[in-house]
Design a protein around this motif. Structure first.
Motif, PDB file in Angstrom:
ATOM      1  N   ILE A 153      16.016 -26.300  49.047  1.00 14.06           N
ATOM      2  CA  ILE A 153      14.883 -26.837  48.542  1.00 14.06           C
ATOM      3  C   ILE A 153      13.739 -25.664  48.301  1.00 14.06           C
ATOM      4  N   SER A 154      13.393 -25.514  46.939  1.00 12.96           N
ATOM      5  CA  SER A 154      12.260 -24.506  46.719  1.00 12.96           C
ATOM      6  C   SER A 154      11.420 -24.763  45.498  1.00 12.96           C
ATOM      7  N   PRO A 155      10.442 -25.831  45.724  1.00  9.69           N
ATOM      8  CA  PRO A 155       9.625 -26.228  44.473  1.00  9.69           C
ATOM      9  C   PRO A 155       9.105 -25.005  43.624  1.00  9.69           C
ATOM     10  N   LEU A 156       8.711 -23.845  44.630  1.00  3.57           N
ATOM     11  CA  LEU A 156       8.286 -22.741  43.560  1.00  3.57           C
ATOM     12  C   LEU A 156       9.218 -22.200  42.604  1.00  3.57           C
ATOM     13  N   ASP A 157      10.332 -22.221  42.990  1.00  6.83           N
ATOM     14  CA  ASP A 157      11.499 -21.977  42.187  1.00  6.83           C
ATOM     15  C   ASP A 157      12.157 -23.077  41.427  1.00  6.83           C
ATOM     16  N   VAL A 186      11.005 -20.913  55.414  1.00  8.56           N
ATOM     17  CA  VAL A 186      10.414 -22.165  55.221  1.00  8.56           C
ATOM     18  C   VAL A 186      11.129 -23.050  54.048  1.00  8.56           C
ATOM     19  N   GLU A 187      11.855 -22.421  53.255  1.00  5.80           N
ATOM     20  CA  GLU A 187      12.698 -23.312  52.348  1.00  5.80           C
ATOM     21  C   GLU A 187      13.717 -23.984  53.170  1.00  5.80           C
ATOM     22  N   GLY A 188      14.498 -23.129  54.107  1.00  7.37           N
ATOM     23  CA  GLY A 188      15.681 -23.631  54.437  1.00  7.37           C
ATOM     24  C   GLY A 188      15.196 -24.827  56.077  1.00  7.37           C
ATOM     25  N   GLU A 189      13.961 -24.513  56.514  1.00  9.24           N
ATOM     26  CA  GLU A 189      13.381 -25.753  57.185  1.00  9.24           C
ATOM     27  C   GLU A 189      13.299 -27.025  56.401  1.00  9.24           C
ATOM     28  N   ALA A 190      12.662 -26.746  55.316  1.00  8.43           N
ATOM     29  CA  ALA A 190      12.163 -27.804  54.552  1.00  8.43           C
ATOM     30  C   ALA A 190      13.576 -28.614  54.056  1.00  8.43           C
ATOM     31  N   LEU A 197      14.883 -30.582  57.297  1.00  2.00           N
ATOM     32  CA  LEU A 197      14.073 -31.556  57.492  1.00  2.00           C
ATOM     33  C   LEU A 197      14.430 -32.799  56.501  1.00  2.00           C
ATOM     34  N   TYR A 198      14.713 -32.463  55.352  1.00  5.92           N
ATOM     35  CA  TYR A 198      14.993 -33.559  54.265  1.00  5.92           C
ATOM     36  C   TYR A 198      16.346 -34.133  54.284  1.00  5.92           C
ATOM     37  N   LEU A 199      17.441 -32.947  54.776  1.00  7.21           N
ATOM     38  CA  LEU A 199      18.609 -33.782  54.918  1.00  7.21           C
ATOM     39  C   LEU A 199      18.672 -34.548  56.178  1.00  7.21           C
ATOM     40  N   ALA A 200      17.832 -34.224  57.402  1.00  6.91           N
ATOM     41  CA  ALA A 200      17.866 -35.032  58.623  1.00  6.91           C
ATOM     42  C   ALA A 200      17.336 -36.286  58.309  1.00  6.91           C
ATOM     43  N   GLU A 201      16.198 -36.603  57.387  1.00  7.55           N
ATOM     44  CA  GLU A 201      15.549 -37.789  56.920  1.00  7.55           C
ATOM     45  C   GLU A 201      16.682 -38.579  56.208  1.00  7.55           C
ATOM     46  N   GLN A 202      17.354 -37.970  55.224  1.00 10.36           N
ATOM     47  CA  GLN A 202      18.250 -38.695  54.378  1.00 10.36           C
ATOM     48  C   GLN A 202      19.519 -39.177  55.251  1.00 10.36           C
ATOM     49  N   LEU A 203      20.045 -38.588  56.388  1.00 14.69           N
ATOM     50  CA  LEU A 203      21.110 -38.909  57.177  1.00 14.69           C
ATOM     51  C   LEU A 203      20.763 -39.656  58.376  1.00 14.69           C
ATOM     52  N   GLY A 204      19.486 -39.752  58.592  1.00 11.14           N
ATOM     53  CA  GLY A 204      18.891 -40.396  59.653  1.00 11.14           C
ATOM     54  C   GLY A 204      19.311 -42.017  59.685  1.00 11.14           C
ATOM     55  N   THR A 205      19.717 -42.731  58.664  1.00 16.96           N
ATOM     56  CA  THR A 205      19.942 -43.991  58.429  1.00 16.96           C
ATOM     57  C   THR A 205      21.422 -44.195  58.397  1.00 16.96           C
ATOM     58  N   LEU A 206      22.237 -43.025  58.407  1.00 15.98           N
ATOM     59  CA  LEU A 206      23.735 -43.066  58.349  1.00 15.98           C
ATOM     60  C   LEU A 206      24.470 -43.047  59.826  1.00 15.98           C
ATOM     61  N   PRO A 207      25.439 -43.605  59.885  1.00 18.43           N
ATOM     62  CA  PRO A 207      26.346 -43.436  61.180  1.00 18.43           C
ATOM     63  C   PRO A 207      26.860 -42.265  61.350  1.00 18.43           C
ATOM     64  N   CYS A 208      25.886 -41.208  61.633  1.00 19.58           N
ATOM     65  CA  CYS A 208      26.358 -39.894  62.038  1.00 19.58           C
ATOM     66  C   CYS A 208      25.273 -39.306  62.956  1.00 19.58           C
ATOM     67  N   ARG A 209      26.002 -38.135  63.605  1.00 16.78           N
ATOM     68  CA  ARG A 209      24.895 -37.311  64.460  1.00 16.78           C
ATOM     69  C   ARG A 209      24.563 -35.944  63.819  1.00 16.78           C
TER      70      ARG A 209
END
Length: 202
Positions: free
Chosen positions: A115-119, A151-155, A158-170
């Protein structure tokens, strides 16, 4: 009086080589002249190899790594791989360093960037939906986020962790810290902080 220059075909060859990453004008000129001076066979072999790769290599429909057109990659096609481990990387080229360690026996998922909004790269431009589908197909799996620590990798992580947070996975993240053989004087503050946070018992 006209200044002497290479024939048009050579200039076009230099221009084509210059478009390659890490190759400047002088480097492209050296490569072009090397091929010409080696004889026709070297240039023809390269042209044949490039054409064959362009015509036959594509992306694995499962994970996005390099594979034959319409075929799955060797990892996705290997029944001995652990499907409960899914390592998420930014680009297909990120798979090989992990493979060469020889310790990871799970599967991979290539996002196709970060994810890189600037690009102009947003989450919908990445293979996130496909990742969610794969996780849903393997409930209880572990998803290892092996994206960059910039910065882009961390973003992206974070986004993927949020998306996966409700799924049955670690959901886990690669440990980051001191490289082997390096002293404290060569580490930056962020590396030291992560090394301290990721410390383990000895």
């Amino acid at each position: 009086m006209k200044a002497q220059d290479y024939p048009k075909a050579v200039l076009e060859m230099i221009a084509a080589l210059k478009r390659m990453p890490g190759v400047g004008t002088r480097g492209a000129e050296r490569l072009a002249l090397w091929f010409l001076q080696q004889g026709r066979n070297e240039a023809r072999q390269l042209a044949t190899a490039l054409t064959a790769a362009a015509d036959t290599v594509g992306s694995c429909p499962e994970c996005g790594f390099f594979a034959g057109q319409g075929c799955r990659c060797t990892a996705c096609d290997d029944p001995t791989r652990d499907s409960s481990l899914l390592c998420v990387v930014e680009q297909p080229t990120d798979v090989l360093p992990i493979e060469r360690c020889g310790t990871f026996r799970g599967l991979y998922h290539c996002l196709g960037g970060k994810i890189s909004p600037l690009d102009g790269i947003m989450p919908e431009d990445l293979a996130v939906e496909k990742l969610i589908e794969r996780v849903k197909a393997h409930p209880g799996c572990e998803v290892i986020l092996a994206v960059g620590s910039d910065v882009e990798g961390e973003a992206t992580a974070l986004y993927l962790a949020e998306q996966l947070g409700t799924l049955p996975c670690r959901c886990t993240r690669l440990a980051q810290g001191m490289p082997a053989g390096a002293g404290l004087g060569h580490a930056d503050a962020i590396t030291l902080m992560r090394a301290l946070e990721g410390r383990r018992s000895v």
